[in-house]
Design an enzyme around this catalytic site. Structure first.
Site, mmCIF file in Angstrom:
data_model
loop_
_atom_site.group_PDB
_atom_site.id
_atom_site.type_symbol
_atom_site.label_atom_id
_atom_site.label_comp_id
_atom_site.label_asym_id
_atom_site.label_seq_id
_atom_site.Cartn_x
_atom_site.Cartn_y
_atom_site.Cartn_z
ATOM 1 N N SER A 185 -9.110 1.738 3.004
ATOM 2 C CA SER A 185 -8.200 2.548 2.231
ATOM 3 C C SER A 185 -7.134 1.734 1.496
ATOM 4 C CB SER A 185 -7.515 3.576 3.134
ATOM 5 O OG SER A 185 -6.734 2.960 4.138
ATOM 6 N N SER A 204 -9.517 -0.762 7.009
ATOM 7 C CA SER A 204 -8.838 -0.554 5.737
ATOM 8 C C SER A 204 -8.150 -1.750 5.112
ATOM 9 C CB SER A 204 -7.826 0.588 5.866
ATOM 10 O OG SER A 204 -8.475 1.807 6.069
ATOM 11 N N LYS A 230 0.847 -1.189 0.000
ATOM 12 C CA LYS A 230 0.000 0.000 0.000
ATOM 13 C C LYS A 230 0.883 1.240 0.000
ATOM 14 C CE LYS A 230 -3.678 2.028 2.900
ATOM 15 N NZ LYS A 230 -4.416 1.830 4.183
#
Length: 541
Positions: free
Chosen positions: A201, A225, A135
């Site tokens: 996210s 997330s 990420k």
């Protein structure tokens, strides 16, 4: 002083171009291929169409199988890295899921690993040659981070274990959003159904894995997330308790808010991949370099203790599991596909001989309210300080939530801290009264959501307030012929009404449905074993 608007817009354009420029011409898709993807609702199979047979075999394997194939010499690290770099390149062109690519760096790393293997006949750690995606919160030396340090501790740990890092995946502006939209690449959609969101996210991680461009990735979770993208994209994830893994030098929003910390977690195409990642990372003893990490190595005895509660096919042993089932949080009721998914899990677990009890804990709306208060405690000042560096605006979805306001008063902060502790204690007392091993609950009140219609995040946020361990497993997909609206449903409140009215069987058709399995603090080994059992139960039916 804010930079002129044209500056951030031009920089965003340059960033998009730089990502594409780092993809070799031989991996670029034709206008016809791009148009084909644009016209498809489900694009999960399109990457495979552009791979050679050996490349397809590699990317279709799970993380543990790939490590095994590397260890026995079936494939070289260069072959594996090439397959995943190519797959990720294609995935980004059709799925808009990457913020950074460093394929050349990955290939150099693979060559070094192959040279070592050829000379010594040994591997460089438990993750030798395994490509791992990140990420775009994790710093990699020499690469941009759109959230800027030299290298995150967990990045260094993964490299020390033999992993190959090759790309960084998309995330939403601010991180605090259940979808993946930003001013750099726009929106990352769901590969299973492009009308829907990939979640957030860690949304780019979920989308990349759904497309076959990764089998193991690293994300973070402060309100759902790593769990939301896993459920929305039909993959697995693990949210550990904060302080189990190192967050040192990871970019973050509002980093001074430590009452309810974000945690590093993993997303994978298999439960075995999650176990491999946790076991390997903990073997580096991260607490020696990050004083925030609790010194708990991987506890094999706990993992095996819970695995022994069932046979390999999930059938209960002499001591079956006792699992709670949360059908609704009594604030926003789940859509028909989620209810069907929960029933499917319950029926499969019962059929395997395990026990299910209804779970009715203290009202989770309290946890939601307290948790959100802490995420917004600084009045949005940290977020706006970052926006001011380039002059970029908040994306429309976040304008209201993160409007600049005065920070929360210290006395109010302390009062909410105590309220949160009281809630934790009440939840723990209830758990003790039921004596369940873990709890099954929705990840969200809907399957992969229609963009702009994610109205209720409490199902994941309550778990962050209590810092519990959680794993997500895929269950089924929404089916318009089965998941029809309940015309007798009476909404509980205005938010529930909005959520219910947003359900459209036609649009949601094909959306992945996952559930989260929840254990208490620092019970990662336990929840991984239980997730393995529940997944086996589903496979039996």
């Amino acid at each position: 002083m804010s930079a002129p608007a044209s500056n951030w817009q031009s920089r965003a354009t340059e960033k998009r171009a730089s990502i594409l420029a780092r993809i070799s011409l031989e991996w670029r898709l034709s206008p016809e291929d791009l148009a084909k993807a644009e016209g498809e609702r489900d694009i999960t199979g399109l990457v495979q169409e552009h791979l050679e047979a050996a490349e397809s075999r590699i990317v279709a394997s799970d993380a543990t199988a790939i490590v095994s194939l590397l260890r026995d010499g079936t494939f070289s690290a260069t072959q594996v890295a090439t397959a995943f770099c190519k797959a990720a390149a294609i995935a980004h062109q059709i799925g808009n899921c990457l913020h950074e690519v460093f394929f050349d760096q990955a290939m150099e790393r693979a060559k070094e690993l192959d040279t070592h293997f050829q000379k010594t006949g040994t591997v460089c750690g438990p993750l030798h040659g395994l490509p791992i995606s990140l990420k775009d919160q994790f710093h990699v030396k020499g690469m941009d981070t759109t959230m800027g340090y030299i290298e995150s501790q967990i990045t260094t740990e993964l490299l020390s274990l033999g992993a190959i890092l090759y790309c960084k995946t998309s995330l939403p502006q601010t991180l605090l959003f259940g979808e993946t939209k930003n001013n750099i690449i726009g929106e990352t959609v769901n590969p299973h159904n492009r009308k829907l969101s990939c979640g957030g996210s860690s949304g780019g991680e979920g989308a990349l894995q759904a497309l076959g461009g990764s089998v193991l990735g690293v994300g973070t979770d402060i309100g759902g997330s790593v769990r939301i993208p896993a459920a929305f994209n039909g993959i697995f994830s693990l949210k550990p308790t904060p302080e189990r893994l190192s967050y040192r030098d990871v970019a973050n929003t509002n980093p001074g808010q430590n009452t309810y910390r974000s945690t590093v977690g993993f997303l994978s195409t298999s439960i075995a991949g999650l176990e491999l990642a946790l076991r390997a990372t903990l073997s580096t003893e991260p607490w020696l370099r990050d004083p925030a990490v609790v010194p708990i190595p991987f506890r094999q005895e706990i993992f095996e203790l819970y695995r022994s509660r069932a046979e390999g096919d999930g059938k209960a042993s002499s001591r079956p599991l006792k699992l709670g089932i949360l059908w609704t949080d009594r604030s926003v009721g789940p859509h028909p596909p989620i209810i069907r998914g929960l029933r499917q899990v319950v029926e499969a677990v019962k059929a395997a001989g395990h026990k299910i009890v209804d779970w009715d804990p203290p009202l989770q709306a309290t946890a939601k309210r307290v948790h959100v208060s802490f995420l917004l405690a600084d009045g949005g000042h940290d977020i706006h300080s970052h926006l001011d560096l380039s002059g970029e605006p908040l994306i429309p979805d976040l304008e209201e939530a993160f409007e600049l306001k005065p920070p929360m008063d210290l006395l109010e902060y302390q009062r909410l801290t105590l309220e949160g502790l009281d809630y934790e204690q009440a939840y723990s007392d209830y758990w003790n009264s039921t004596a369940v091993d873990a709890v099954i609950m929705p990840v969200a009140p809907h399957a992969a959501v229609i963009p702009g219609k994610y109205y209720h995040t409490a199902y994941t946020e309550v778990i962050n307030l209590m810092n519990y361990s959680a794993a997500v497993i895929p269950v089924t997909k929404a089916d318009k012929s089965i998941d029809v609206p309940d015309i007798t449903y009476e909404p509980l409140n205005d938010v529930d009404k909005k959520n219910w009215e947003a359900y459209d069987p036609e649009i949601y058709d094909g959306a992945p449905v996952g559930v989260q399995l929840v254990a208490r603090k620092f019970e990662e080994e336990k929840i991984l074993a239980i997730a393995e059992i529940v997944s086996a139960c589903l496979a039996r039916c």
